[in-house]
Design a protein around this motif. Structure first.
Motif, PDB file in Angstrom:
ATOM      1  N   ALA A 243     -40.132 -19.550 -49.538  1.00 30.60           N
ATOM      2  CA  ALA A 243     -41.253 -18.626 -49.687  1.00 30.60           C
ATOM      3  C   ALA A 243     -40.679 -17.330 -50.244  1.00 30.60           C
ATOM      4  O   ALA A 243     -39.820 -16.709 -49.613  1.00 30.60           O
ATOM      5  N   ILE A 244     -41.122 -16.935 -51.430  1.00 29.94           N
ATOM      6  CA  ILE A 244     -40.574 -15.757 -52.095  1.00 29.94           C
ATOM      7  C   ILE A 244     -41.601 -14.635 -52.052  1.00 29.94           C
ATOM      8  O   ILE A 244     -42.752 -14.810 -52.467  1.00 29.94           O
ATOM      9  N   LEU A 245     -41.180 -13.472 -51.541  1.00 32.20           N
ATOM     10  CA  LEU A 245     -42.041 -12.313 -51.393  1.00 32.20           C
ATOM     11  C   LEU A 245     -41.429 -11.124 -52.121  1.00 32.20           C
ATOM     12  O   LEU A 245     -40.196 -11.045 -52.269  1.00 32.20           O
ATOM     13  N   GLU A 246     -42.281 -10.198 -52.520  1.00 35.44           N
ATOM     14  CA  GLU A 246     -41.820  -8.944 -53.106  1.00 35.44           C
ATOM     15  C   GLU A 246     -42.531  -7.792 -52.417  1.00 35.44           C
ATOM     16  O   GLU A 246     -43.704  -7.910 -52.047  1.00 35.44           O
ATOM     17  N   GLY A 247     -41.820  -6.670 -52.247  1.00 37.49           N
ATOM     18  CA  GLY A 247     -42.429  -5.502 -51.642  1.00 37.49           C
ATOM     19  C   GLY A 247     -41.436  -4.721 -50.822  1.00 37.49           C
ATOM     20  O   GLY A 247     -40.222  -4.770 -51.048  1.00 37.49           O
ATOM     21  N   ASN A 248     -41.962  -4.002 -49.831  1.00 41.44           N
ATOM     22  CA  ASN A 248     -41.123  -3.214 -48.935  1.00 41.44           C
ATOM     23  C   ASN A 248     -41.862  -3.014 -47.624  1.00 41.44           C
ATOM     24  O   ASN A 248     -43.089  -3.200 -47.564  1.00 41.44           O
ATOM     25  N   PRO A 249     -41.177  -2.640 -46.546  1.00 41.02           N
ATOM     26  CA  PRO A 249     -41.839  -2.525 -45.236  1.00 41.02           C
ATOM     27  C   PRO A 249     -42.881  -1.422 -45.165  1.00 41.02           C
ATOM     28  O   PRO A 249     -43.767  -1.471 -44.306  1.00 41.02           O
ATOM     29  N   THR A 250     -42.812  -0.420 -46.038  1.00 43.29           N
ATOM     30  CA  THR A 250     -43.758   0.686 -45.990  1.00 43.29           C
ATOM     31  C   THR A 250     -45.069   0.351 -46.668  1.00 43.29           C
ATOM     32  O   THR A 250     -46.152   0.525 -46.101  1.00 43.29           O
ATOM     33  N   ASP A 251     -44.991  -0.143 -47.893  1.00 40.35           N
ATOM     34  CA  ASP A 251     -46.192  -0.401 -48.682  1.00 40.35           C
ATOM     35  C   ASP A 251     -46.709  -1.824 -48.549  1.00 40.35           C
ATOM     36  O   ASP A 251     -47.808  -2.125 -49.000  1.00 40.35           O
ATOM     37  N   GLY A 252     -45.923  -2.715 -47.945  1.00 37.82           N
ATOM     38  CA  GLY A 252     -46.374  -4.077 -47.716  1.00 37.82           C
ATOM     39  C   GLY A 252     -45.727  -5.089 -48.643  1.00 37.82           C
ATOM     40  O   GLY A 252     -44.914  -4.755 -49.502  1.00 37.82           O
ATOM     41  N   TRP A 253     -46.130  -6.354 -48.459  1.00 43.18           N
ATOM     42  CA  TRP A 253     -45.492  -7.476 -49.141  1.00 43.18           C
ATOM     43  C   TRP A 253     -46.530  -8.317 -49.881  1.00 43.18           C
ATOM     44  O   TRP A 253     -47.664  -8.460 -49.444  1.00 43.18           O
ATOM     45  N   THR A 254     -46.084  -8.880 -50.995  1.00 40.68           N
ATOM     46  CA  THR A 254     -46.908  -9.791 -51.784  1.00 40.68           C
ATOM     47  C   THR A 254     -46.202 -11.132 -51.880  1.00 40.68           C
ATOM     48  O   THR A 254     -45.002 -11.181 -52.182  1.00 40.68           O
ATOM     49  N   LEU A 255     -46.927 -12.204 -51.607  1.00 39.99           N
ATOM     50  CA  LEU A 255     -46.369 -13.546 -51.730  1.00 39.99           C
ATOM     51  C   LEU A 255     -46.349 -13.940 -53.197  1.00 39.99           C
ATOM     52  O   LEU A 255     -47.392 -13.949 -53.862  1.00 39.99           O
ATOM     53  N   VAL A 256     -45.167 -14.246 -53.711  1.00 35.48           N
ATOM     54  CA  VAL A 256     -44.995 -14.605 -55.117  1.00 35.48           C
ATOM     55  C   VAL A 256     -45.152 -16.109 -55.312  1.00 35.48           C
ATOM     56  O   VAL A 256     -45.860 -16.570 -56.204  1.00 35.48           O
ATOM     57  N   SER A 257     -44.474 -16.878 -54.461  1.00 30.66           N
ATOM     58  CA  SER A 257     -44.567 -18.331 -54.571  1.00 30.66           C
ATOM     59  C   SER A 257     -44.284 -18.967 -53.221  1.00 30.66           C
ATOM     60  O   SER A 257     -43.592 -18.396 -52.373  1.00 30.66           O
ATOM     61  N   TRP A 258     -44.825 -20.165 -53.046  1.00 29.93           N
ATOM     62  CA  TRP A 258     -44.642 -20.926 -51.807  1.00 29.93           C
ATOM     63  C   TRP A 258     -44.180 -22.323 -52.185  1.00 29.93           C
ATOM     64  O   TRP A 258     -44.933 -23.083 -52.781  1.00 29.93           O
ATOM     65  N   ASP A 259     -42.923 -22.636 -51.863  1.00 33.96           N
ATOM     66  CA  ASP A 259     -42.336 -23.935 -52.185  1.00 33.96           C
ATOM     67  C   ASP A 259     -42.535 -24.279 -53.658  1.00 33.96           C
ATOM     68  O   ASP A 259     -42.901 -25.406 -54.002  1.00 33.96           O
ATOM     69  N   GLY A 260     -42.329 -23.289 -54.519  1.00 31.90           N
ATOM     70  CA  GLY A 260     -42.441 -23.500 -55.951  1.00 31.90           C
ATOM     71  C   GLY A 260     -43.836 -23.353 -56.518  1.00 31.90           C
ATOM     72  O   GLY A 260     -44.011 -23.406 -57.738  1.00 31.90           O
ATOM     73  N   ILE A 261     -44.837 -23.168 -55.664  1.00 31.42           N
ATOM     74  CA  ILE A 261     -46.223 -22.998 -56.121  1.00 31.42           C
ATOM     75  C   ILE A 261     -46.499 -21.506 -56.289  1.00 31.42           C
ATOM     76  O   ILE A 261     -46.415 -20.738 -55.321  1.00 31.42           O
ATOM     77  N   ALA A 262     -46.821 -21.070 -57.501  1.00 34.47           N
ATOM     78  CA  ALA A 262     -47.116 -19.665 -57.751  1.00 34.47           C
ATOM     79  C   ALA A 262     -48.399 -19.257 -57.026  1.00 34.47           C
ATOM     80  O   ALA A 262     -49.364 -20.013 -56.965  1.00 34.47           O
ATOM     81  N   VAL A 263     -48.397 -18.045 -56.471  1.00 32.00           N
ATOM     82  CA  VAL A 263     -49.540 -17.535 -55.720  1.00 32.00           C
ATOM     83  C   VAL A 263     -50.074 -16.289 -56.427  1.00 32.00           C
ATOM     84  O   VAL A 263     -49.301 -15.383 -56.738  1.00 32.00           O
ATOM     85  N   PRO A 264     -51.380 -16.209 -56.714  1.00 29.38           N
ATOM     86  CA  PRO A 264     -51.946 -15.021 -57.370  1.00 29.38           C
ATOM     87  C   PRO A 264     -51.683 -13.761 -56.543  1.00 29.38           C
ATOM     88  O   PRO A 264     -51.859 -13.767 -55.315  1.00 29.38           O
ATOM     89  N   ALA A 265     -51.287 -12.696 -57.217  1.00 30.08           N
ATOM     90  CA  ALA A 265     -50.978 -11.453 -56.513  1.00 30.08           C
ATOM     91  C   ALA A 265     -52.229 -10.810 -55.934  1.00 30.08           C
ATOM     92  O   ALA A 265     -52.178 -10.159 -54.891  1.00 30.08           O
ATOM     93  N   THR A 266     -53.367 -10.981 -56.606  1.00 31.34           N
ATOM     94  CA  THR A 266     -54.628 -10.418 -56.127  1.00 31.34           C
ATOM     95  C   THR A 266     -55.422 -11.502 -55.406  1.00 31.34           C
ATOM     96  O   THR A 266     -55.766 -12.521 -56.003  1.00 31.34           O
ATOM     97  N   PRO A 267     -55.733 -11.312 -54.133  1.00 32.14           N
ATOM     98  CA  PRO A 267     -56.468 -12.349 -53.400  1.00 32.14           C
ATOM     99  C   PRO A 267     -57.920 -12.410 -53.834  1.00 32.14           C
ATOM    100  O   PRO A 267     -58.460 -11.464 -54.422  1.00 32.14           O
ATOM    101  N   ASP A 268     -58.571 -13.541 -53.554  1.00 35.78           N
ATOM    102  CA  ASP A 268     -60.007 -13.639 -53.812  1.00 35.78           C
ATOM    103  C   ASP A 268     -60.767 -12.759 -52.818  1.00 35.78           C
ATOM    104  O   ASP A 268     -60.176 -12.194 -51.888  1.00 35.78           O
ATOM    105  N   LEU A 269     -62.059 -12.631 -53.006  1.00 33.82           N
ATOM    106  CA  LEU A 269     -62.847 -11.698 -52.201  1.00 33.82           C
ATOM    107  C   LEU A 269     -62.770 -12.006 -50.711  1.00 33.82           C
ATOM    108  O   LEU A 269     -62.539 -11.103 -49.894  1.00 33.82           O
ATOM    109  N   ILE A 270     -62.961 -13.264 -50.331  1.00 37.81           N
ATOM    110  CA  ILE A 270     -62.960 -13.625 -48.909  1.00 37.81           C
ATOM    111  C   ILE A 270     -61.601 -13.337 -48.291  1.00 37.81           C
ATOM    112  O   ILE A 270     -61.499 -12.761 -47.193  1.00 37.81           O
TER     113      ILE A 270
END
Length: 332
Positions: A243-270
């Motif tokens: 699981a690859i994440l980018e960010g920092n403890p102050t501003d938070g973290w974004t999930l980049v990919s999960w087991d090789g599956i790319a994850v959109p940086a912007t979540p859907d509305l729900i």
């Protein structure tokens, strides 16, 4: 979920009223954000965190629920998986690795040893805060429907915002877990920033720890890749999955990919609205738990500090919530 929201709002109101009233929420927002360690602009250097589930262990092979150190060793297949993921990590991050970390369980250390043995890699550092969520009453028991449900249902509650649920037979709840892993992440972040220029830290832990902390903390907790890996491989992520994440403890973290599956940086509305809700309802629970811990310690200064910190945290969360919702709606 409605019950959780109601209880949380009641708790928030009581906490605020007892410490000075909700009328101070908006004027105190900037000061509270500073006290809570929240920055209104992202001005902290980002790093990459690569969480790696350990390779197959003898517990995995024998279907045993074992979570306490030192734990089971890797199987021959697990050793192969560790070697393969080490090569993949070296290729994924040609800029170098700032630090390699493992828990106190030998299976995570053996997994990271394969990476540390590659040319130019740092040695493995052991962090107890990367240890697995304890199985409590079901430690060393066979994995079956009952033991798996008892083990994972509290974690599911944490993801949904109820941090007070505990593992069976323990006082280990979502706040304890959050504090533990956050401390490990802070240590890895600090070491990376103080390093020689490489901005990637690699850490091995259990699949459950990685999945639960990720879903509890990232700004884009896309559950579908996680469910996909569970259904296809029986693990979140599978042995040696990343699981690859980018960010920092102050501003938070974004999930980049999960087991090789790319994850959109912007979540859907729900998902975005859920994150806003999550960030609101968990803060008073964390504050109350820390106050309770201070009360148990009996030190008046610690109790006063916990109450003040808790007040600042709740004020910041309540003040930030309306704008967070507006930002989510705008982005959608």
């Amino acid at each position: 979920m409605r019950r959780v929201i109601s209880l949380t709002w009641i708790t928030t109101g009581i906490t605020l009223a007892g410490l000075g009233g909700v009328t101070t929420v908006i004027p105190a927002a900037a000061a509270a954000a500073s006290a809570f360690g929240i920055r209104l602009t992202a001005d902290t250097e980002d790093i990459t965190l690569d969480f790696v589930r350990h390779g197959q262990s003898t517990d995995d092979l024998n279907n045993i629920l074992g979570t306490l150190p030192p734990g089971a060793h890797l199987t021959d297949l697990g050793e192969q998986q560790a070697a393969q993921v080490a090569q993949a990590i070296q290729q994924e991050f040609p800029g170098g690795i700032a630090g390699i970390y493992a828990s106190e369980l030998v299976r995570t250390q053996e997994t990271m040893a394969a990476l540390a043995q590659l040319p130019g890699m740092p040695s493995v550092q052991v962090l107890a805060d990367l240890n697995e969520i304890p199985a409590g009453l079901f430690e060393e028991q066979p994995r079956n429907l009952i033991s798996e449900a008892a083990f994972f249902l509290p974690m599911a509650s944490w993801i949904l915002g109820n941090l007070f649920a505990s593992e069976p037979g323990t006082n280990y709840n979502g706040v304890v877990f959050e504090d533990q892993v956050n401390q490990a992440v802070q240590t890895m972040y600090d070491n990376t920033i103080a390093g020689d220029g490489a901005t990637t830290a690699v850490a091995s832990s259990s699949g459950g720890d990685i999945a639960i902390w990720t879903l509890m903390n990232v700004r884009n907790p896309d559950v579908w890749p996680i469910l996909q890996t569970v259904l296809e491989n029986g693990g979140p992520p599978p042995n040696a999955g990343q699981a690859i994440l980018e960010g920092n403890p102050t501003d938070g973290w974004t999930l980049v990919s999960w087991d090789g599956i790319a994850v959109p940086a912007t979540p859907d509305l729900i998902t975005g609205l859920f994150v806003d809700y999550r960030d609101l309802v968990t803060v008073p629970q964390i504050a109350l738990w820390h106050i309770w811990e201070a009360i148990q310690g009996g030190d008046q200064a610690d109790i006063a500090a916990a109450m003040q910190t808790g007040f600042d945290q709740v004020v910041a969360a309540v003040a930030a919530f309306p704008q967070a919702v507006m930002d989510t709606l705008t982005a959608a």
